[in-house]
Motif scaffolding. Structure first.
Motif, PDB file in Angstrom:
ATOM      1  N   PHE A  14      10.086  -8.922   7.727  1.00 20.81           N
ATOM      2  CA  PHE A  14       8.859  -8.254   7.295  1.00 20.81           C
ATOM      3  C   PHE A  14       9.101  -6.753   7.103  1.00 20.81           C
ATOM      4  N   GLU A  15       9.784  -6.140   8.080  1.00 17.24           N
ATOM      5  CA  GLU A  15      10.054  -4.703   7.992  1.00 17.24           C
ATOM      6  C   GLU A  15      10.934  -4.379   6.792  1.00 17.24           C
ATOM      7  N   LEU A  16      11.957  -5.200   6.559  1.00 14.66           N
ATOM      8  CA  LEU A  16      12.831  -4.974   5.407  1.00 14.66           C
ATOM      9  C   LEU A  16      12.060  -5.107   4.102  1.00 14.66           C
ATOM     10  N   ALA A  17      11.138  -6.055   4.058  1.00 11.17           N
ATOM     11  CA  ALA A  17      10.366  -6.274   2.840  1.00 11.17           C
ATOM     12  C   ALA A  17       9.330  -5.188   2.605  1.00 11.17           C
ATOM     13  N   ASP A  20      10.979   1.132   2.818  1.00 11.18           N
ATOM     14  CA  ASP A  20      12.006   1.639   1.921  1.00 11.18           C
ATOM     15  C   ASP A  20      13.290   1.882   2.706  1.00 11.18           C
ATOM     16  N   ALA A  21      14.397   1.295   2.243  1.00 15.82           N
ATOM     17  CA  ALA A  21      15.652   1.375   2.986  1.00 15.82           C
ATOM     18  C   ALA A  21      16.179   2.801   3.074  1.00 15.82           C
ATOM     19  N   LEU A  22      15.921   3.633   2.050  1.00 20.73           N
ATOM     20  CA  LEU A  22      16.463   4.991   2.036  1.00 20.73           C
ATOM     21  C   LEU A  22      15.681   5.928   2.942  1.00 20.73           C
ATOM     22  N   THR A  23      14.365   5.985   2.776  1.00 24.76           N
ATOM     23  CA  THR A  23      13.552   6.982   3.480  1.00 24.76           C
ATOM     24  C   THR A  23      12.906   6.442   4.760  1.00 24.76           C
ATOM     25  N   LYS A  24      12.961   5.126   4.946  1.00 24.71           N
ATOM     26  CA  LYS A  24      12.326   4.458   6.104  1.00 24.71           C
ATOM     27  C   LYS A  24      10.802   4.530   6.044  1.00 24.71           C
ATOM     28  N   LEU A  25      10.248   4.924   4.915  1.00 27.10           N
ATOM     29  CA  LEU A  25       8.794   4.932   4.752  1.00 27.10           C
ATOM     30  C   LEU A  25       8.323   3.564   4.279  1.00 27.10           C
ATOM     31  N   LEU A  73      15.742  12.992  -1.366  1.00 27.95           N
ATOM     32  CA  LEU A  73      14.573  12.127  -1.191  1.00 27.95           C
ATOM     33  C   LEU A  73      14.278  11.892   0.284  1.00 27.95           C
ATOM     34  N   SER A  74      15.324  11.722   1.087  1.00 21.98           N
ATOM     35  CA  SER A  74      15.129  11.551   2.533  1.00 21.98           C
ATOM     36  C   SER A  74      14.531  12.809   3.153  1.00 21.98           C
ATOM     37  N   ALA A  83       4.238  16.769   7.916  1.00 22.22           N
ATOM     38  CA  ALA A  83       3.136  17.645   7.528  1.00 22.22           C
ATOM     39  C   ALA A  83       1.765  16.993   7.647  1.00 22.22           C
ATOM     40  N   VAL A  84       1.720  15.677   7.950  1.00 22.82           N
ATOM     41  CA  VAL A  84       0.431  14.995   8.015  1.00 22.82           C
ATOM     42  C   VAL A  84       0.133  14.543   9.439  1.00 22.82           C
ATOM     43  N   ARG A  85      -1.107  14.094   9.658  1.00 22.56           N
ATOM     44  CA  ARG A  85      -1.513  13.631  10.975  1.00 22.56           C
ATOM     45  C   ARG A  85      -0.950  12.241  11.256  1.00 22.56           C
ATOM     46  N   PRO A  86      -0.878  11.861  12.518  1.00 25.10           N
ATOM     47  CA  PRO A  86      -0.379  10.516  12.859  1.00 25.10           C
ATOM     48  C   PRO A  86      -1.201   9.393  12.228  1.00 25.10           C
ATOM     49  N   THR A  87      -2.483   9.658  11.956  1.00 25.10           N
ATOM     50  CA  THR A  87      -3.339   8.619  11.373  1.00 25.10           C
ATOM     51  C   THR A  87      -3.153   8.475   9.872  1.00 25.10           C
ATOM     52  N   ASP A  88      -2.506   9.464   9.226  1.00 29.90           N
ATOM     53  CA  ASP A  88      -2.245   9.404   7.788  1.00 29.90           C
ATOM     54  C   ASP A  88      -0.959   8.601   7.543  1.00 29.90           C
ATOM     55  N   ILE A  89      -0.839   8.033   6.348  1.00 29.49           N
ATOM     56  CA  ILE A  89       0.320   7.184   6.036  1.00 29.49           C
ATOM     57  C   ILE A  89       0.993   7.690   4.759  1.00 29.49           C
ATOM     58  N   VAL A  90       2.301   7.948   4.852  1.00 28.49           N
ATOM     59  CA  VAL A  90       3.099   8.369   3.696  1.00 28.49           C
ATOM     60  C   VAL A  90       3.911   7.164   3.210  1.00 28.49           C
ATOM     61  N   PHE A  91       3.947   6.956   1.889  1.00 30.43           N
ATOM     62  CA  PHE A  91       4.681   5.850   1.281  1.00 30.43           C
ATOM     63  C   PHE A  91       5.680   6.401   0.259  1.00 30.43           C
ATOM     64  N   ARG A  92       6.775   5.676   0.081  1.00 32.87           N
ATOM     65  CA  ARG A  92       7.619   5.911  -1.085  1.00 32.87           C
ATOM     66  C   ARG A  92       7.421   4.739  -2.030  1.00 32.87           C
ATOM     67  N   LEU A  93       6.867   5.021  -3.209  1.00 31.72           N
ATOM     68  CA  LEU A  93       6.544   3.963  -4.153  1.00 31.72           C
ATOM     69  C   LEU A  93       7.745   3.570  -5.002  1.00 31.72           C
ATOM     70  N   GLY A  94       8.763   4.446  -5.045  1.00 24.53           N
ATOM     71  CA  GLY A  94       9.946   4.178  -5.856  1.00 24.53           C
ATOM     72  C   GLY A  94      10.368   5.420  -6.598  1.00 24.53           C
ATOM     73  N   GLY A  95      11.680   5.557  -6.879  1.00 28.61           N
ATOM     74  CA  GLY A  95      12.161   6.739  -7.587  1.00 28.61           C
ATOM     75  C   GLY A  95      11.767   8.003  -6.855  1.00 28.61           C
ATOM     76  N   ASP A  96      11.141   8.951  -7.572  1.00 31.73           N
ATOM     77  CA  ASP A  96      10.674  10.197  -6.948  1.00 31.73           C
ATOM     78  C   ASP A  96       9.156  10.198  -6.788  1.00 31.73           C
ATOM     79  N   GLU A  97       8.562   8.993  -6.641  1.00 31.10           N
ATOM     80  CA  GLU A  97       7.117   8.859  -6.490  1.00 31.10           C
ATOM     81  C   GLU A  97       6.759   8.526  -5.043  1.00 31.10           C
ATOM     82  N   PHE A  98       5.839   9.309  -4.498  1.00 31.88           N
ATOM     83  CA  PHE A  98       5.361   9.089  -3.132  1.00 31.88           C
ATOM     84  C   PHE A  98       3.833   8.978  -3.161  1.00 31.88           C
TER      85      PHE A  98
END
Length: 439
Positions: A14-17, A20-25, A73-74, A83-98
């Protein structure tokens, strides 16, 4: 034990799916799942979506290679997460898109504060693998409203806001509102119209004279400037469509049309008048400039010494090998090269020493202050002296008064252009019919 191992294995899968393998996001798959959950709970737990697109990342990746790009990217991911609060969620959508889900946020209580903070943080230098890298980011933000009721609409709204932020020069943020649909529609129509204009007969060239100040303001050549005569909107100035052409890649066919038309119209003249044509950094990055120029010279029969290619310092800053190769090829063809708007930006003296430059155009901001600002005169004098010492030709831009012209001549500047000597006009208003090329 078997059951426990199976559960651990399922968690790992599940975690692998979902990461993101590069940034761990969390990745795009996790984003699609979580955004739907937040939309369903929005009434009790409001949130904002920020789409983040890195500026100039591709140039970094192409210049320093993918390993450095991956490290960058990492580093971006780590900076965003810190830079964000613990309740906020950062994603890497692919390429240079977050993406960032800002929990507990609404458009009226700090969404743009967060978006501007992201832009500011991404503009700060990154130290990666011994390189000091400068990028930036554009941010589009949106929240659930009556106009944006579901996850699909939210993504579309944030994407529209991001599109407009990037179109306004990048490094900025925009928050979605319903009027943006009109703005984006207008821009997309303009892009489509520009495609048709390049294919049709809506473009035309205007020419502004370049004169020798030390020879009584004698005209020796012209700068070719493209204009767009829209069938409904009339004459559209270049400031309204050149940036759009660069962003969409239309600058390549547009630039080729300008080069071929300018060479053809000047080749028909019996005298030795020269023509200067501006070439975009995008054209240089595509590697098409030298071949485009050679093709235009062959088709028109214009002697290479009568053509001048104008470049800006932005394309010289990175020391790109592809740019150097094309400049060398232009020099081998016998074409002259001019550095435009010198005195603004970095104006590094290494450009003058490193690249095959024949003339340097002094920015109009200094010319406009001659006679009123002593420091401007000192700067112009220093540039003229340096350029002449390097066996190049100084050219003053934006000369509008006889006083400015006299100051320039006294400072040793031999070439100039500006409204004092003539505004840009179409070929039919400058040259007799028998001197013009057949369209």
């Amino acid at each position: 034990r078997v059951v426990a191992q199976q559960r651990r294995h399922l968690r790992q899968v599940f975690e692998l799916a979902h990461n993101d393998a590069l940034t761990k996001l969390p990745n795009r798959l996790a984003f699609q799942k979580i955004i739907k959950e937040h939309v369903s709970a929005n009434e009790t737990q409001p949130f904002l979506l920020h789409l983040i697109d890195l500026d100039r990342f591709k140039a970094i990746n192409d210049t320093f290679g993918h390993p450095v790009g991956d490290l960058l990217l990492s580093a971006v991911a780590a900076r965003l997460k810190a830079a964000v609060r613990p309740t906020d969620i950062v994603f890497r959508l692919g390429g240079d898109e977050f993406a960032l889900i800002q929990t507990g946020g609404t458009a009226s209580d700090g969404g743009q504060i967060v978006a501007r903070r992201i832009c500011r943080l991404m503009a700060e230098p990154f130290e990666v693998a011994g390189h000091r890298l400068l990028i930036g980011a554009s941010v589009g933000s949106a929240g659930i409203t009556a106009d944006v009721p579901d996850a699909i609409g939210l993504l579309k709204a944030a994407d529209i806001a991001l599109y407009l932020a990037k179109s306004e020069g990048r490094g900025t943020s925009r928050e979605y509102n319903a009027e943006m649909n009109v703005a984006v529609g207008r821009r997309l129509r303009l892009e489509n119209d520009l495609r048709l204009a390049i294919e049709g007969e809506q473009l035309e060239l205007h020419y502004q004279p370049k004169v020798r100040l030390d020879q009584g303001a004698r005209t020796t050549g012209y700068e070719a400037l493209v204009r767009w005569r829209h069938p409904e909107r009339g004459l559209i100035p270049p400031g309204d469509f050149i940036l759009l052409a660069e962003e969409t890649g239309l600058i390549v066919p547009l630039g080729e049309w300008v080069m071929q038309r300018a060479c053809r119209e000047l080749a028909a003249r019996a005298d030795a008048m020269t023509v200067a044509v501006n070439v975009s950094a995008v054209q240089f990055k595509r590697g098409v400039v030298a071949e485009m120029v050679q093709r235009a010279l062959i088709l028109s029969g214009l002697h290479p010494s009568r053509l001048e290619v104008e470049i800006t310092e932005s394309m010289l800053m990175k020391g790109d090998a592809l740019v150097e190769e094309q400049l060398a090829a232009l020099r081998a063809l016998g074409v002259h090269i001019a550095l435009d708007d010198f005195g603004t930006g970095y104006s590094s003296l290494s450009y003058l020493e490193r690249y095959p430059i024949d003339s340097v155009k002094i920015d109009r901001s200094f010319v406009a202050k001659l006679g009123t600002a002593p420091r401007a005169a000192a700067i112009v004098k220093a540039i003229v002296s340096l350029v002449c010492e390097l066996d190049m030709v100084p050219v003053a831009e934006g000369v509008e008064t006889p006083e400015q012209s006299a100051h320039l001549e006294a400072l040793g500047c031999t070439m100039a252009q500006g409204y004092l000597f003539g505004r840009p006009k179409p070929a039919c208003e400058i040259w007799p019919a028998e001197e013009r090329a057949v369209a």
